[in-house]
Design a protein around this motif. Structure first.
Motif, PDB file in Angstrom:
ATOM      1  N   SER A  30     -23.521 -84.313  55.458  1.00  0.00           N
ATOM      2  CA  SER A  30     -24.540 -83.773  56.358  1.00  0.00           C
ATOM      3  C   SER A  30     -24.644 -82.256  56.310  1.00  0.00           C
ATOM      4  CB  SER A  30     -24.251 -84.219  57.792  1.00  0.00           C
ATOM      5  OG  SER A  30     -23.016 -83.693  58.239  1.00  0.00           O
ATOM      6  N   THR A  31     -23.714 -81.600  55.669  1.00  0.00           N
ATOM      7  CA  THR A  31     -23.721 -80.143  55.600  1.00  0.00           C
ATOM      8  C   THR A  31     -24.739 -79.609  54.593  1.00  0.00           C
ATOM      9  OG1 THR A  31     -21.371 -80.123  56.159  1.00  0.00           O
ATOM     10  CG2 THR A  31     -22.255 -78.116  55.192  1.00  0.00           C
ATOM     11  N   TYR A  32     -25.139 -80.433  53.636  1.00  0.00           N
ATOM     12  CA  TYR A  32     -25.872 -79.942  52.473  1.00  0.00           C
ATOM     13  C   TYR A  32     -27.253 -80.558  52.310  1.00  0.00           C
ATOM     14  CZ  TYR A  32     -21.105 -78.568  51.586  1.00  0.00           C
ATOM     15  OH  TYR A  32     -19.847 -78.028  51.720  1.00  0.00           O
ATOM     16  N   VAL A  51     -34.775 -82.429  51.464  1.00  0.00           N
ATOM     17  CA  VAL A  51     -34.509 -82.621  52.892  1.00  0.00           C
ATOM     18  C   VAL A  51     -33.294 -81.795  53.279  1.00  0.00           C
ATOM     19  CG1 VAL A  51     -33.122 -84.706  52.463  1.00  0.00           C
ATOM     20  CG2 VAL A  51     -34.171 -84.355  54.706  1.00  0.00           C
ATOM     21  N   SER A  52     -33.349 -81.207  54.463  1.00  0.00           N
ATOM     22  CA  SER A  52     -32.229 -80.410  54.941  1.00  0.00           C
ATOM     23  C   SER A  52     -31.071 -81.313  55.358  1.00  0.00           C
ATOM     24  CB  SER A  52     -32.667 -79.557  56.135  1.00  0.00           C
ATOM     25  OG  SER A  52     -33.068 -80.398  57.207  1.00  0.00           O
ATOM     26  N   GLY A  53     -29.923 -80.697  55.612  1.00  0.00           N
ATOM     27  CA  GLY A  53     -28.742 -81.458  55.976  1.00  0.00           C
ATOM     28  C   GLY A  53     -28.936 -82.323  57.213  1.00  0.00           C
ATOM     29  N   SER A  54     -29.674 -81.816  58.181  1.00  0.00           N
ATOM     30  CA  SER A  54     -29.921 -82.557  59.419  1.00  0.00           C
ATOM     31  C   SER A  54     -30.996 -83.619  59.258  1.00  0.00           C
ATOM     32  CB  SER A  54     -30.352 -81.593  60.522  1.00  0.00           C
ATOM     33  OG  SER A  54     -31.600 -81.009  60.187  1.00  0.00           O
ATOM     34  N   GLY A  55     -31.794 -83.474  58.205  1.00  0.00           N
ATOM     35  CA  GLY A  55     -32.909 -84.390  58.001  1.00  0.00           C
ATOM     36  C   GLY A  55     -34.194 -83.958  58.671  1.00  0.00           C
ATOM     37  N   ILE A  56     -34.153 -82.847  59.400  1.00  0.00           N
ATOM     38  CA  ILE A  56     -35.315 -82.413  60.171  1.00  0.00           C
ATOM     39  C   ILE A  56     -36.367 -81.744  59.285  1.00  0.00           C
ATOM     40  CG2 ILE A  56     -36.093 -80.820  61.955  1.00  0.00           C
ATOM     41  CD1 ILE A  56     -33.452 -81.347  63.397  1.00  0.00           C
ATOM     42  N   THR A  57     -35.920 -80.963  58.336  1.00  0.00           N
ATOM     43  CA  THR A  57     -36.844 -80.214  57.476  1.00  0.00           C
ATOM     44  C   THR A  57     -37.013 -80.905  56.138  1.00  0.00           C
ATOM     45  OG1 THR A  57     -36.135 -78.142  58.500  1.00  0.00           O
ATOM     46  CG2 THR A  57     -37.332 -77.989  56.417  1.00  0.00           C
ATOM     47  N   ILE A  70     -39.085 -88.649  51.882  1.00  0.00           N
ATOM     48  CA  ILE A  70     -37.652 -88.448  51.715  1.00  0.00           C
ATOM     49  C   ILE A  70     -36.983 -88.574  53.076  1.00  0.00           C
ATOM     50  CG2 ILE A  70     -37.772 -85.929  51.949  1.00  0.00           C
ATOM     51  CD1 ILE A  70     -35.495 -85.777  49.846  1.00  0.00           C
ATOM     52  N   SER A  71     -35.822 -89.205  53.094  1.00  0.00           N
ATOM     53  CA  SER A  71     -35.054 -89.335  54.326  1.00  0.00           C
ATOM     54  C   SER A  71     -33.579 -89.421  53.969  1.00  0.00           C
ATOM     55  CB  SER A  71     -35.493 -90.583  55.111  1.00  0.00           C
ATOM     56  OG  SER A  71     -35.249 -91.755  54.362  1.00  0.00           O
ATOM     57  N   ARG A  72     -32.747 -89.318  54.989  1.00  0.00           N
ATOM     58  CA  ARG A  72     -31.315 -89.416  54.751  1.00  0.00           C
ATOM     59  C   ARG A  72     -30.643 -90.100  55.919  1.00  0.00           C
ATOM     60  NH1 ARG A  72     -29.367 -83.642  53.552  1.00  0.00           N
ATOM     61  NH2 ARG A  72     -27.282 -84.572  53.654  1.00  0.00           N
ATOM     62  N   THR A  78     -26.139 -91.144  52.321  1.00  0.00           N
ATOM     63  CA  THR A  78     -27.171 -91.594  51.394  1.00  0.00           C
ATOM     64  C   THR A  78     -28.507 -90.901  51.694  1.00  0.00           C
ATOM     65  OG1 THR A  78     -26.097 -93.756  51.162  1.00  0.00           O
ATOM     66  CG2 THR A  78     -28.396 -93.601  50.491  1.00  0.00           C
ATOM     67  N   VAL A  79     -29.194 -90.528  50.624  1.00  0.00           N
ATOM     68  CA  VAL A  79     -30.549 -90.005  50.729  1.00  0.00           C
ATOM     69  C   VAL A  79     -31.489 -90.989  50.040  1.00  0.00           C
ATOM     70  CG1 VAL A  79     -30.343 -88.588  48.637  1.00  0.00           C
ATOM     71  CG2 VAL A  79     -32.032 -87.982  50.399  1.00  0.00           C
TER      72      VAL A  79
END
Length: 124
Positions: A30-32, A51-57, A70-72, A78-79
């Protein structure tokens, strides 16, 4: 040691859908930020989505905007890349990649780790 393993590629008819997965291991997921890139025969590798580490961006190439998502799932390390309304020009080897930072990038050189790729073929 970071490992990225893609799966979910295959042969699909135009207009169809596929979901690619990329399982990561080796460090805190989740950091990356994560990205998807693709390379068609005879062409340069190109950015697809990130996608950002948080999945928000998230960010998308213009060619896939509105068709790909794209999602994670950070609990599963997993992405995913959901690909809808596929076109023959989407045919390529798809690679997932991981950055050494939380922020997204469209540039391949900004990614430190790469998977081995999975083939997507869109053809009737």
């Amino acid at each position: 040691q970071v490992q990225l393993v893609e799966s979910g590629g295959g042969l699909v008819q135009p207009g169809g859908s596929l979901r690619l997965s990329c399982a990561a291991s080796g460090r805190s997921f989740s950091t990356y930020a994560m990205g998807w890139f693709r390379q068609a025969p005879g062409k340069e590798r190109e950015f697809v989505a990130a996608v950002s580490g948080s999945g928000i961006t998230t960010s998308y190439a213009d060619s896939v905007q509105g068709r790909f998502t794209i999602s994670r799932d950070n609990a599963k390390n997993t992405v995913y890349l959901q690909m809808n309304s596929l076109k023959p020009e989407d045919t390529a080897v798809y690679y997932c990649a991981q950055r050494n930072t939380n922020t997204i990038s469209k540039f391949g050189y900004a990614y430190a780790y790469w998977g081995q790729g999975t083939q997507v073929t869109v053809s009737s």
